[in-house]
Design a protein around this motif. Sequence first.
Motif, short mmCIF file in Angstrom:
data_model
loop_
_atom_site.label_atom_id
_atom_site.label_comp_id
_atom_site.label_asym_id
_atom_site.label_seq_id
_atom_site.Cartn_x
_atom_site.Cartn_y
_atom_site.Cartn_z
N VAL A 130 0.83 -1.21 0.00
CA VAL A 130 0.00 0.00 0.00
C VAL A 130 0.87 1.27 0.00
O VAL A 130 0.68 2.16 -0.84
CB VAL A 130 -0.95 -0.02 1.22
N LEU A 131 1.81 1.29 0.91
CA LEU A 131 2.63 2.50 1.11
C LEU A 131 3.32 3.00 -0.18
O LEU A 131 3.26 4.19 -0.49
CB LEU A 131 3.63 2.18 2.22
N PRO A 132 3.92 2.11 -0.99
CA PRO A 132 4.62 2.62 -2.18
C PRO A 132 3.68 3.19 -3.25
O PRO A 132 4.13 3.86 -4.16
CB PRO A 132 5.34 1.38 -2.74
N ARG A 133 2.37 2.90 -3.14
CA ARG A 133 1.44 3.34 -4.19
C ARG A 133 0.57 4.50 -3.73
O ARG A 133 -0.30 4.97 -4.47
CB ARG A 133 0.54 2.16 -4.58
N ALA A 134 0.80 4.98 -2.51
CA ALA A 134 -0.02 6.06 -1.96
C ALA A 134 0.53 7.42 -2.38
O ALA A 134 1.75 7.62 -2.41
CB ALA A 134 -0.06 5.96 -0.44
N ALA A 135 -0.38 8.37 -2.67
CA ALA A 135 0.06 9.76 -2.91
C ALA A 135 0.45 10.39 -1.59
O ALA A 135 1.33 11.25 -1.53
CB ALA A 135 -1.07 10.55 -3.55
N LEU A 136 -0.22 9.98 -0.52
CA LEU A 136 0.04 10.53 0.82
C LEU A 136 -0.36 9.50 1.86
O LEU A 136 -1.41 8.87 1.76
CB LEU A 136 -0.79 11.81 1.04
N LEU A 137 0.50 9.39 2.87
CA LEU A 137 0.23 8.52 4.02
C LEU A 137 -0.01 9.44 5.22
O LEU A 137 0.76 10.40 5.40
CB LEU A 137 1.49 7.70 4.26
N THR A 138 -1.05 9.17 6.03
CA THR A 138 -1.35 10.10 7.13
C THR A 138 -1.34 9.39 8.50
O THR A 138 -2.37 9.34 9.18
CB THR A 138 -2.72 10.78 6.93
N PRO A 139 -0.21 8.84 8.93
CA PRO A 139 -0.19 8.17 10.23
C PRO A 139 -0.20 9.17 11.39
O PRO A 139 0.31 10.28 11.26
CB PRO A 139 1.16 7.42 10.21
N ASN A 140 -0.78 8.75 12.53
CA ASN A 140 -0.55 9.53 13.75
C ASN A 140 0.78 9.07 14.34
O ASN A 140 1.47 8.23 13.74
CB ASN A 140 -1.73 9.39 14.73
N ALA A 141 1.15 9.60 15.51
CA ALA A 141 2.47 9.29 16.06
C ALA A 141 2.64 7.79 16.29
O ALA A 141 3.69 7.21 15.98
CB ALA A 141 2.67 10.07 17.36
N GLN A 142 1.60 7.17 16.81
CA GLN A 142 1.68 5.74 17.14
C GLN A 142 1.84 4.89 15.87
O GLN A 142 2.64 3.97 15.82
CB GLN A 142 0.38 5.37 17.87
N GLU A 143 1.07 5.24 14.84
CA GLU A 143 1.15 4.49 13.58
C GLU A 143 2.49 4.75 12.87
O GLU A 143 3.08 3.83 12.29
CB GLU A 143 -0.03 4.88 12.67
N ALA A 144 2.97 5.99 12.98
CA ALA A 144 4.28 6.31 12.39
C ALA A 144 5.37 5.51 13.09
O ALA A 144 6.31 5.02 12.45
CB ALA A 144 4.55 7.81 12.51
N VAL A 173 4.38 12.03 3.25
CA VAL A 173 3.95 11.55 4.58
C VAL A 173 3.49 12.75 5.40
O VAL A 173 4.20 13.77 5.46
CB VAL A 173 5.12 10.87 5.34
N LEU A 174 2.31 12.63 6.03
CA LEU A 174 1.85 13.64 6.98
C LEU A 174 1.70 12.95 8.32
O LEU A 174 0.78 12.13 8.49
CB LEU A 174 0.50 14.22 6.53
N LEU A 190 4.71 17.54 7.56
CA LEU A 190 4.51 17.07 6.18
C LEU A 190 5.85 16.89 5.50
O LEU A 190 6.66 17.82 5.43
CB LEU A 190 3.67 18.09 5.39
N LEU A 191 6.08 15.68 5.00
CA LEU A 191 7.26 15.44 4.16
C LEU A 191 6.76 15.28 2.73
O LEU A 191 5.96 14.38 2.45
CB LEU A 191 8.00 14.18 4.62
N TYR A 192 7.18 16.20 1.87
CA TYR A 192 6.69 16.20 0.48
C TYR A 192 7.83 16.64 -0.42
O TYR A 192 8.47 17.66 -0.16
CB TYR A 192 5.50 17.16 0.36
N GLU A 193 8.08 15.88 -1.44
CA GLU A 193 9.19 16.13 -2.38
C GLU A 193 10.49 16.39 -1.64
O GLU A 193 11.22 17.33 -1.93
CB GLU A 193 8.82 17.30 -3.31
N GLY A 194 10.76 15.57 -0.62
CA GLY A 194 12.02 15.61 0.10
C GLY A 194 12.12 16.73 1.14
O GLY A 194 13.11 16.82 1.85
#
Length: 268
Positions: A130-144, A173-174, A190-194
Amino acid sequence: MSEAPPIVLTVAGSDPSGGAGLQSDLKTIHHHGAYGVAVPTLITVQSTVEVVQVELLSPDLVRAQLGALLGDILPAAAKTGALGSPTVAHILGSFMEETTFPWVVDPVWLPTRGRPLARGDVVEAYKDAVLPRAALLTPNAQEAALLAEVPVRTLDDARGAAERIAGLGASAVLITGGHLEGASRGTDLLLYEGEVTELPAAEVIPGRFHGTGCALSAAIATRLGFGQDLPTAVREAKAWLAGSLAHAFSVGSGALPVNHFWPLNEKP
Ligand code: PXL
């Protein structure tokens, strides 16, 4: 015939109390002016107090729903919430592979209170499929922390975790900061385009809320469906969520849902 609004898909679990999951996603999508379509993955028995039972739909049934829907309808964007099992994560990954619209992935594994929303090694399945095909991943702290395999308590921890998650192949990643400690609480990263951007909360709204991550990811997906660029969609969805929390109301004896319809729910 009228011109169709963008169609936004949610693939998520059912929360009968309406504060999270499919029910919340559809309200969020509609509030933002898009047309929601929804594939349920699991049924919860829950009140505003806790999740007491979780029944997963069969992976074949989830596959059949996605196949029938995507064979007919072209969404402008999609979001995912609770998937329930590694098998469903892999099935979803195969559909994501075949689509060109953006998917916002909210990795939902544990509710704040009550029974887990996923079984088996779902974290590994997300990483693989899932992760490599997502435009954005939105985990909270625990999921991150589960994805990055490091503790995430502070903003610095979140920065390190976001970089590790990007290293696993996520394009953006947000990490939501509602559970970070001290002064960082409420600051999303937010990590976007490095590049990493801190998105502080205008204010931390006191109260016990339910479904904030669902509402945020559905609002971002809908904004992407309207053609907003990702950083703008994230910023504006966050501002909308803050207003929805500030205007939340109680529907039961437990946590408050977000006010999905803020600011348009004035009585006629
Ligand atoms: O907020 C996470 C969440 C997502 N989806 C469903 C839920 C919950 C939390 O309870 O029940 C179906």
